[in-house]
Scaffold this motif. Structure first.
Motif, PDB file in Angstrom:
ATOM      1  N   ASP A   8       0.853  -1.198   0.000  1.00  0.00           N
ATOM      2  CA  ASP A   8       0.000   0.000   0.000  1.00  0.00           C
ATOM      3  C   ASP A   8       0.887   1.245   0.000  1.00  0.00           C
ATOM      4  O   ASP A   8       1.629   1.510   0.955  1.00  0.00           O
ATOM      5  N   HIS A   9       0.835   2.002  -1.093  1.00  0.00           N
ATOM      6  CA  HIS A   9       1.603   3.237  -1.216  1.00  0.00           C
ATOM      7  C   HIS A   9       0.679   4.456  -1.197  1.00  0.00           C
ATOM      8  O   HIS A   9       0.875   5.422  -1.934  1.00  0.00           O
ATOM      9  N   GLY A  10      -0.329   4.378  -0.380  1.00  0.00           N
ATOM     10  CA  GLY A  10      -1.267   5.503  -0.281  1.00  0.00           C
ATOM     11  C   GLY A  10      -2.252   5.494  -1.431  1.00  0.00           C
ATOM     12  O   GLY A  10      -3.216   4.740  -1.437  1.00  0.00           O
ATOM     13  N   GLY A  11      -2.030   6.358  -2.417  1.00  0.00           N
ATOM     14  CA  GLY A  11      -2.940   6.415  -3.552  1.00  0.00           C
ATOM     15  C   GLY A  11      -2.816   5.222  -4.481  1.00  0.00           C
ATOM     16  O   GLY A  11      -3.644   5.042  -5.379  1.00  0.00           O
ATOM     17  N   LEU A  12      -1.780   4.417  -4.296  1.00  0.00           N
ATOM     18  CA  LEU A  12      -1.581   3.222  -5.120  1.00  0.00           C
ATOM     19  C   LEU A  12      -1.509   1.994  -4.227  1.00  0.00           C
ATOM     20  O   LEU A  12      -0.787   1.977  -3.226  1.00  0.00           O
ATOM     21  N   VAL A  13      -2.280   0.979  -4.572  1.00  0.00           N
ATOM     22  CA  VAL A  13      -2.197  -0.329  -3.908  1.00  0.00           C
ATOM     23  C   VAL A  13      -1.746  -1.349  -4.955  1.00  0.00           C
ATOM     24  O   VAL A  13      -2.387  -1.487  -6.009  1.00  0.00           O
ATOM     25  N   PHE A  14      -0.616  -1.992  -4.682  1.00  0.00           N
ATOM     26  CA  PHE A  14      -0.082  -3.010  -5.595  1.00  0.00           C
ATOM     27  C   PHE A  14      -0.400  -4.397  -5.040  1.00  0.00           C
ATOM     28  O   PHE A  14      -0.138  -4.687  -3.862  1.00  0.00           O
ATOM     29  N   ILE A  15      -0.953  -5.213  -5.887  1.00  0.00           N
ATOM     30  CA  ILE A  15      -1.275  -6.599  -5.515  1.00  0.00           C
ATOM     31  C   ILE A  15      -0.561  -7.545  -6.480  1.00  0.00           C
ATOM     32  O   ILE A  15      -0.680  -7.408  -7.714  1.00  0.00           O
ATOM     33  N   SER A  35      -6.068   5.370  -7.048  1.00  0.00           N
ATOM     34  CA  SER A  35      -7.201   6.185  -6.576  1.00  0.00           C
ATOM     35  C   SER A  35      -7.523   7.315  -7.546  1.00  0.00           C
ATOM     36  O   SER A  35      -8.667   7.779  -7.595  1.00  0.00           O
ATOM     37  N   ASP A  36      -6.537   7.750  -8.330  1.00  0.00           N
ATOM     38  CA  ASP A  36      -6.789   8.833  -9.290  1.00  0.00           C
ATOM     39  C   ASP A  36      -7.571   8.340 -10.492  1.00  0.00           C
ATOM     40  O   ASP A  36      -8.300   9.113 -11.119  1.00  0.00           O
ATOM     41  N   ILE A  37      -7.413   7.073 -10.838  1.00  0.00           N
ATOM     42  CA  ILE A  37      -8.091   6.527 -12.013  1.00  0.00           C
ATOM     43  C   ILE A  37      -9.439   5.933 -11.640  1.00  0.00           C
ATOM     44  O   ILE A  37     -10.442   6.161 -12.317  1.00  0.00           O
ATOM     45  N   ASN A  38      -9.460   5.178 -10.520  1.00  0.00           N
ATOM     46  CA  ASN A  38     -10.711   4.526 -10.115  1.00  0.00           C
ATOM     47  C   ASN A  38     -10.795   4.512  -8.591  1.00  0.00           C
ATOM     48  O   ASN A  38     -10.368   3.552  -7.944  1.00  0.00           O
ATOM     49  N   PRO A  39     -11.320   5.591  -8.016  1.00  0.00           N
ATOM     50  CA  PRO A  39     -11.399   5.677  -6.542  1.00  0.00           C
ATOM     51  C   PRO A  39     -12.183   4.535  -5.922  1.00  0.00           C
ATOM     52  O   PRO A  39     -11.831   4.061  -4.835  1.00  0.00           O
ATOM     53  N   LEU A  40     -13.258   4.040  -6.588  1.00  0.00           N
ATOM     54  CA  LEU A  40     -14.076   2.980  -6.019  1.00  0.00           C
ATOM     55  C   LEU A  40     -13.284   1.675  -5.913  1.00  0.00           C
ATOM     56  O   LEU A  40     -13.290   1.005  -4.868  1.00  0.00           O
ATOM     57  N   ALA A  41     -12.584   1.320  -6.987  1.00  0.00           N
ATOM     58  CA  ALA A  41     -11.787   0.089  -6.959  1.00  0.00           C
ATOM     59  C   ALA A  41     -10.679   0.200  -5.910  1.00  0.00           C
ATOM     60  O   ALA A  41     -10.380  -0.767  -5.195  1.00  0.00           O
ATOM     61  N   HIS A  42     -10.072   1.399  -5.808  1.00  0.00           N
ATOM     62  CA  HIS A  42      -9.030   1.608  -4.803  1.00  0.00           C
ATOM     63  C   HIS A  42      -9.589   1.413  -3.402  1.00  0.00           C
ATOM     64  O   HIS A  42      -8.936   0.814  -2.526  1.00  0.00           O
ATOM     65  N   GLU A  43     -10.794   1.903  -3.163  1.00  0.00           N
ATOM     66  CA  GLU A  43     -11.424   1.742  -1.858  1.00  0.00           C
ATOM     67  C   GLU A  43     -11.726   0.265  -1.589  1.00  0.00           C
ATOM     68  O   GLU A  43     -11.539  -0.232  -0.469  1.00  0.00           O
ATOM     69  N   GLN A  44     -12.187  -0.445  -2.613  1.00  0.00           N
ATOM     70  CA  GLN A  44     -12.499  -1.871  -2.449  1.00  0.00           C
ATOM     71  C   GLN A  44     -11.257  -2.703  -2.143  1.00  0.00           C
ATOM     72  O   GLN A  44     -11.337  -3.765  -1.529  1.00  0.00           O
TER      73      GLN A  44
END
Length: 587
Positions: A31-38, A53-62
């Motif tokens: 988790d890099h804040g605005g970016l989550v790498f899986i 989060s900048d491209i798809n806030p909903l997916a980032h939240e999920q």
């Protein structure tokens, strides 16, 4: 549920710009804040997927609740990794998938170990959580390799006009060298089936039945003490052929193994394989499954020893024993403590002790026993020994000398890095003794099994000197591992009855245990022979695994227990009553 478009290990730079859907397990989360790498994993590999989060806030939240081993489905666009961020160690390392949709298919508890090849896991944990252990990439590769080997074997044998025939799992208890697993019969109280130690009798019956060429990927069961290359249930590549001699069976077997090695691993084995008689293998390597990847032969010093002043040597030869030696190149540099440790190891292997000498620069001997030995005579008897070498001796009855020096040979080769780990050295070992004499029980025992035919020229020895009779048997050995063994079978009742007599199996016992086979031999049994390969051991070798437990999906422990299912386990009194079984209490 929507269909996945690709496997996690498939995506490459050629797919950049494509919309894809992947499914798998979360290997790692960063988790890099605005970016989550899986790192998303399935059996084909790993793809890095990115929640921005900048491209798809909903997916980032999920993505926030995602943890290791969650099962997820993602959709997104394949994108190139930023300059300098490619991972050359990962096949999918040139790309990311930018996620626009996430579905959590299942959550997961924190696993008891990391699902990684280099994870430090105890065997107990691996076997208890085998379903997690099997997720590791190495284990997935071994499962795939096992499938490839069996598929290759089936394809080869099908092309050679073999029929795949299944033989019974519930059969008759017969003496085949190990204890049987017994299965009580409910409808026949007091009687038991046995699980097959091998399909031996049934494949011979199939030859009598005119099948001509049979094979089976056969499950086998033996109730015996376990070790790294033994399991109570294992799998054989089992085949039998009618109207053949030893040469024909061996030729087909080495063709099949060569095809398996080439197809599954790209390893080329030269045909025909080298051959050694059993006696030469024992004399030269102290083993009937010698590892030919290094050269450290045993040297016979019995004649030399008979004329020395060393009491141990002279008495051993006088009692009919032998004296052998191993030359350890450069071993003259060994410290005394290391040589003493070798002596303790030799004792653990069954020796009474370990005599040794160092060859000095002037070809004189350095040792506490040097004064009892004629240095020029010893050097002459060991022409390959040079100054700076260590010579270790084995003096005892042949069986002990072969076993001790054969095992020391392997141990020293490992310690001194003499083994070429990239080499493959197959060979055949032939002309085994048909029988051995068991001094403890005062009886003959079959070296392979009681259905192995003697060499034609040795049939007369069955009357006069049974231990001198050699068998029409053959073992295939690769890198010190016996991967297959077989023989031409006895196809005439009078010869089979004679062998039973020598083994102390009387007419009543042979009729009770093998009557169906003996009777079948009277109805025109053809000459026949075959071979069985240990599938588990073969896959272990090809896959570079440390134990056959790594290549069996659900193996047992050394106590023959399944830690995952907790089998074997007690059963209810009602089940025992149905089977007419009563168990005495065990303290």
């Amino acid at each position: 549920m929507k269909t996945r478009t690709h496997m996690c290990g498939q995506l490459r730079a050629a797919e950049i710009g494509r919309a894809v859907r992947l499914m798998g397990w979360v290997q790692r989360r960063r988790d890099h804040g605005g970016l989550v790498f899986i790192d998303l994993r399935d059996h084909t590999g790993i793809t890095q997927v990115v929640f921005n989060s900048d491209i798809n806030p909903l997916a980032h939240e999920q993505a926030q609740p995602l943890r290791n081993e969650f099962v997820i489905c993602i959709s997104g666009i394949v994108s190139p990794r930023p300059t300098g961020m490619a991972n050359p160690n990962l096949p999918t390392g040139d790309i990311d998938v930018m996620v626009d949709c996430l579905e959590i298919l299942n959550e997961a508890k924190t696993p008891p170990f990391m699902i990684e090849d280099d994870a430090d896991i105890t065997d107990v944990l691996r076997l208890k959580y085998r379903y997690l252990d099997l997720r590791r990439p190495k284990m997935q590769r071994l499962l795939a390799l096992r499938h490839q080997v069996t598929a290759c074997v089936r394809s080869f044998l099908n092309e050679q006009a073999f029929l795949e025939v299944e033989t019974p799992m519930l059969t008759k208890s017969t003496p085949e060298g190990a204890r049987d697993y017994l299965v009580p019969s409910r409808v026949n109280p007091g009687s038991f089936f046995a699980l097959p130690q091998s399909p031996q009798l049934f494949k011979q019956i199939l030859m009598v039945a005119g099948t001509d060429r049979y094979y089976q990927i056969a499950r086998c069961f033996r109730d015996e003490d376990l070790r790294f290359d033994r399991q109570p249930e294992f799998t054989q590549i089992d085949l039998e052929m009618a109207f053949v001699d030893r040469e024909q069976v061996m030729a087909l077997a080495e063709q099949m193994i060569s095809v398996v090695f080439q197809t599954t691993r790209g390893i080329s084995l030269a045909i025909p394989f080298p051959r050694l008689s059993y006696q030469k293998a024992m004399d030269r390597y102290g083993s009937d499954k010698p590892d030919l990847r290094f050269d450290m032969p045993l040297h016979d010093l019995t004649a030399f020893a008979a004329h020395t002043e060393f009491k141990v040597f002279k008495e051993t030869v006088g009692k009919g024993g032998i004296v052998k030696a191993l030359i350890v190149k450069g071993g003259g540099s060994f410290a005394r403590s290391r040589i003493d440790a070798l002596g303790e190891t030799a004792k653990a292997f069954g020796a009474k002790g370990l005599a040794w000498v160092k060859i000095a620069s002037d070809r004189q001997l350095e040792s506490v026993i040097a004064k009892f030995l004629n240095a020029p005579a010893l050097v002459a008897a060991l022409p390959s020994a040079e100054p700076g070498d260590l010579v270790i001796f084995g003096a005892d009855q042949p069986k002990i000398v072969y076993d001790v020096l054969g095992r020391l040979r392997l141990l020293l080769a490992e310690e001194l890095n003499l083994i070429d780990k990239e080499a493959w050295r197959p060979l055949w070992v032939l002309d085994f003794p048909l029988l051995n004499y068991d001094e403890a029980d005062k009886r003959f025992v079959a070296v392979h099994h009681p259905f192995t035919a003697p060499l034609d020229e040795d049939i007369g020895s069955l009357e006069s000197a049974p231990v001198k009779a050699r068998a029409k048997a053959y073992d295939m050995v690769v890198n010190g591992n016996e991967i297959g063994g077989g023989s031409i079978r006895i196809h005439r009742r009078e010869v089979q009855s004679k062998l039973f007599d020598l083994l102390g199996i009387g007419k009543e016992e042979s009729s009770a245990k093998f009557g169906f086979l003996l009777e079948a031999l009277e109805y025109g049994a053809p000459p026949h022979g075959g071979i069985a390969f240990g599938l588990d051991r073969l896959v272990m070798l090809l896959g570079g695994a440390d134990s056959i437990r790594d290549v069996i999906p659900f193996p047992k422990t050394q106590k023959a227990q399944c830690l995952m299912t907790e089998a074997p386990s007690p059963v209810s009194p009602e089940q025992l009553r149905d089977l007419s079984i009563k168990i005495d209490k065990i303290n």
